[in-house]
Design a protein around this motif. Structure first.
Motif, PDB file in Angstrom:
ATOM      1  N   ARG A  60      42.847   6.499 -14.259  1.00 33.46           N
ATOM      2  CA  ARG A  60      42.515   5.072 -14.364  1.00 33.46           C
ATOM      3  C   ARG A  60      41.716   4.935 -15.231  1.00 33.46           C
ATOM      4  O   ARG A  60      40.901   5.538 -15.778  1.00 33.46           O
ATOM      5  N   SER A  67      38.948  -0.433 -10.534  1.00 34.49           N
ATOM      6  CA  SER A  67      39.069   1.161 -10.550  1.00 34.49           C
ATOM      7  C   SER A  67      37.840   1.592  -9.674  1.00 34.49           C
ATOM      8  O   SER A  67      37.837   2.485  -8.710  1.00 34.49           O
ATOM      9  N   PHE A  70      38.718   0.575  -6.140  1.00 36.19           N
ATOM     10  CA  PHE A  70      39.401   1.573  -5.514  1.00 36.19           C
ATOM     11  C   PHE A  70      38.845   2.767  -4.925  1.00 36.19           C
ATOM     12  O   PHE A  70      38.918   3.355  -4.015  1.00 36.19           O
ATOM     13  N   VAL A 194      42.329  -2.607  -1.256  1.00 33.74           N
ATOM     14  CA  VAL A 194      43.119  -2.147  -2.500  1.00 33.74           C
ATOM     15  C   VAL A 194      44.379  -1.677  -1.807  1.00 33.74           C
ATOM     16  O   VAL A 194      44.939  -0.648  -2.257  1.00 33.74           O
ATOM     17  N   GLN A 196      47.377  -2.542  -2.345  1.00 31.27           N
ATOM     18  CA  GLN A 196      48.697  -2.454  -3.393  1.00 31.27           C
ATOM     19  C   GLN A 196      48.336  -1.125  -4.017  1.00 31.27           C
ATOM     20  O   GLN A 196      49.413  -0.380  -3.957  1.00 31.27           O
ATOM     21  N   ASP A 197      47.242  -0.922  -4.436  1.00 29.21           N
ATOM     22  CA  ASP A 197      46.892   0.456  -5.096  1.00 29.21           C
ATOM     23  C   ASP A 197      47.337   1.519  -4.085  1.00 29.21           C
ATOM     24  O   ASP A 197      47.679   2.538  -4.582  1.00 29.21           O
ATOM     25  N   SER A 200      50.909   2.312  -3.143  1.00 25.40           N
ATOM     26  CA  SER A 200      51.347   2.835  -4.466  1.00 25.40           C
ATOM     27  C   SER A 200      51.134   4.431  -4.414  1.00 25.40           C
ATOM     28  O   SER A 200      51.933   5.508  -4.725  1.00 25.40           O
ATOM     29  N   LEU A 201      49.732   4.690  -4.394  1.00 24.85           N
ATOM     30  CA  LEU A 201      49.482   6.176  -4.404  1.00 24.85           C
ATOM     31  C   LEU A 201      50.158   6.862  -3.377  1.00 24.85           C
ATOM     32  O   LEU A 201      50.518   7.894  -3.483  1.00 24.85           O
TER      33      LEU A 201
END
Length: 563
Positions: A60, A67, A70, A194, A196-197, A200-201
């Motif tokens: 990141r 970052s 997140f 967060v 979306q992030d 995705s993770l």
């Protein structure tokens, strides 16, 4: 010392056999169960989850505020969610024993996570539950004890000495509900910030959830227990009960003796026949063997690979519940009328020989091969003559399950005569050894496997009244420090090739080749083709000419090489 002086002392020894009185802790204010739950969750997040955060936050851009947001959000979310779970299970009577148990188990878990990059999924938890005392004892070290003292024992002492606030049942219930709702709101809000992030993770790196401690091993333990409970006492579902010998068996003049050697923790990268720099297979290289140089395993640990390789499902259709619920290749062979025997020098057959003959040789008293704790693999050949004599119809299928290169005590896996590659790592604490010492000790273990296989072949050559053959296939590989990873057991989807690429070797007598119509030259031409443990079930049935409804010609390596 006067009584008043004792009262002021931080630690006082009480006569009459009582324990130490930690008056320093007694001065701490009483704490509510709710706050204790949150503080305990915060402790776990801060001290036990750096592997998770390292994986989740890798690559990141820390110059971007997103970052940092997140990182903070997932930290708060995990703390809040684990705190919620603690709020549900902790009360005035359970708080101390439950937290102390969690602290001690989590301390042990994080030690092996940090040291060997262990992911506590259900496969790893099952491995741990099936580990015997001999295996477990090899994992203890001074560093482990220090880690347990700092992260397990000292925090547990603090929890034990804490004074818990007492309150009415009604007030406690209302307070608990408010804390649970608050924690859930905070967790949800953090994730939404967060989302979306975070999604995705979880979608692209599903394995990282098995690094969130202690949730990882608790969730996995619950899953393993539920599966094992559901299958406990339930007979295996039969497969190919109608399996039988093909018509060609009637033309043979000799019975068959087939030995399948299931290796342990041997990786293809250190296999001499594959072109490895160390000649770890000097004896096999002088024999007429077929070496399959591109073989892969079904799993990265014994609990997965052994049941999988003996099943009809394999890696291609992997279903843990179905594999454990159904009979195995050995049952099909037995249905066909060939006596099957499992001889073990490790931790059992993992269910694949249930109802069949299993012989545990790891506690034998042969002083030349056993030290009172473990036996060298040559013990698996002891008493073989007696097994041959007991075989019905003269035909016998034997599985030899090696101790092999089971780590981290590689130096215990071979006799002194096999200490060829030096210097070696002569401790199970790999952190005290150099990479060269670890590899040398491991390679000496491979060298001993080579000797054991050559000795097995020599034994089969002497059985002139039988058509004989041997197949060797390791259950999984091993990491020896590549990318900072040691041992094995990583989730298959992210496991390095060192854990999934394994050696596979075939030998057959001229009599077996002729009697069963297997063209050795043809088989040799397949040696460089990709193969896997999925081929085992069907190749064994094909070579032994056993007809079964579960046989798949497309997975039989010998199908195109039989007359």
């Amino acid at each position: 010392m006067k009584t008043s002086q004792i009262a002021k002392s931080p630690v006082a020894i009480v006569n009459g056999g009582n324990f130490l009185s930690f008056s320093l802790f007694d001065r701490l204010p009483a704490i509510s169960i709710e706050r204790l739950s949150i503080f305990a969750s915060l402790f776990f997040s801060l001290t036990c989850n750096h592997l998770f955060f390292s994986a989740a936050l890798a690559q990141r851009d820390w110059s971007r505020p997103a970052s940092w947001l997140f990182a903070a959000a997932i930290f708060v979310a995990i703390t809040a969610l684990q705190g919620t779970a603690l709020l549900v299970v902790l009360n005035r009577w359970s708080a101390k024993p439950v937290l102390i148990l969690l602290l001690m188990v989590t301390a042990a878990a994080t030690y092996y996570m940090d040291k060997y990059t262990v992911f506590f999924n259900s496969e790893m938890v099952r491995n741990i539950l099936r580990t015997d005392i001999k295996e477990a004892s090899e994992l203890f070290s001074l560093n482990f004890c220090i880690h347990m003292l700092v992260y397990g024992i000292l925090p547990s002492l603090l929890v034990w000495k804490l004074r818990l606030k007492k309150t009415t049942l009604r007030r406690a219930a209302l307070t608990r509900i408010a804390y649970v709702i608050g924690a859930l709101v905070i967790a949800a809000g953090s994730i939404l910030l967060v989302f979306q992030d975070f999604s995705s993770l979880m979608r692209n790196q599903k394995e990282v959830r098995f690094l969130i401690t202690p949730s990882n091993y608790l969730f996995s333990l619950a899953r393993v227990v539920s599966i094992d409970t559901a299958q406990a006492g339930v007979p295996k579902i039969p497969i190919s009960a109608d399996a039988h010998m093909a018509a060609g068996w009637g033309k043979r003049t000799k019975p068959a003796l087939f030995i399948l050697v299931v290796g342990e923790t041997t990786r293809a990268a250190n296999w001499g026949l594959n072109g490895y720099a160390h000649q770890t297979t000097p004896e096999l290289s002088k024999l007429d063997v077929i070496n399959f140089s591109h073989a892969t395993s079904c799993g990265t640990n014994t609990e997965v690979s052994v049941p999988c390789m003996f099943s009809t499902y394999g890696r291609r259709n992997y279903d843990e519940n179905a594999i454990r619920a159904h009979e195995s290749l050995l049952h099909v062979i037995d249905h066909a009328g060939i006596k099957t025997v499992w001889r073990d020098n490790q931790a059992g057959c993992k269910g694949v020989c249930d109802g069949l003959e299993e012989q545990r040789l790891d506690s034998s008293k042969n002083a030349a091969l056993c030290d009172g704790e473990r036996c060298l693999d040559e013990i698996l050949l002891e008493g073989m003559d007696g097994e041959i004599q007991k075989a019905k119809n003269g035909n016998l299928f034997v599985v030899l399950h090696q101790l092999g290169n089971h780590g981290p005590a590689y130096f215990k896996r071979y006799p002194a005569a096999m200490r060829v590659f030096t210097p070696t790592c002569d401790t199970s604490d790999l952190s005290k050894c150099s990479k060269e010492e670890i590899v040398n000790a491991y390679d000496n273990g491979v060298l001993y496997t080579d000797h054991f296989l050559a000795k097995t072949i020599a034994y089969l050559k002497n059985q002139t009244d039988y058509d004989t053959a041997m197949l060797y296939l390791s259950d999984h590989g091993e990491s020896l420090g590549e990318h900072g990873i040691y041992l094995h057991g990583l989730p298959y989807s992210i496991a390095p090739k060192e854990q999934t690429q394994v050696p596979m070797v075939m030998w057959m007598s001229q009599g077996f080749s002729s009697s069963f119509g297997v063209n050795k030259d043809c088989m040799s031409k397949l040696a460089n083709n990709p193969v896997s443990q999925d081929n085992l079930f069907h190749s064994i049935l094909g070579m032994l000419q056993i007809e079964s409804t579960h046989y798949d010609k497309g997975l039989d390596l010998s199908a195109g090489c039989r007359a």
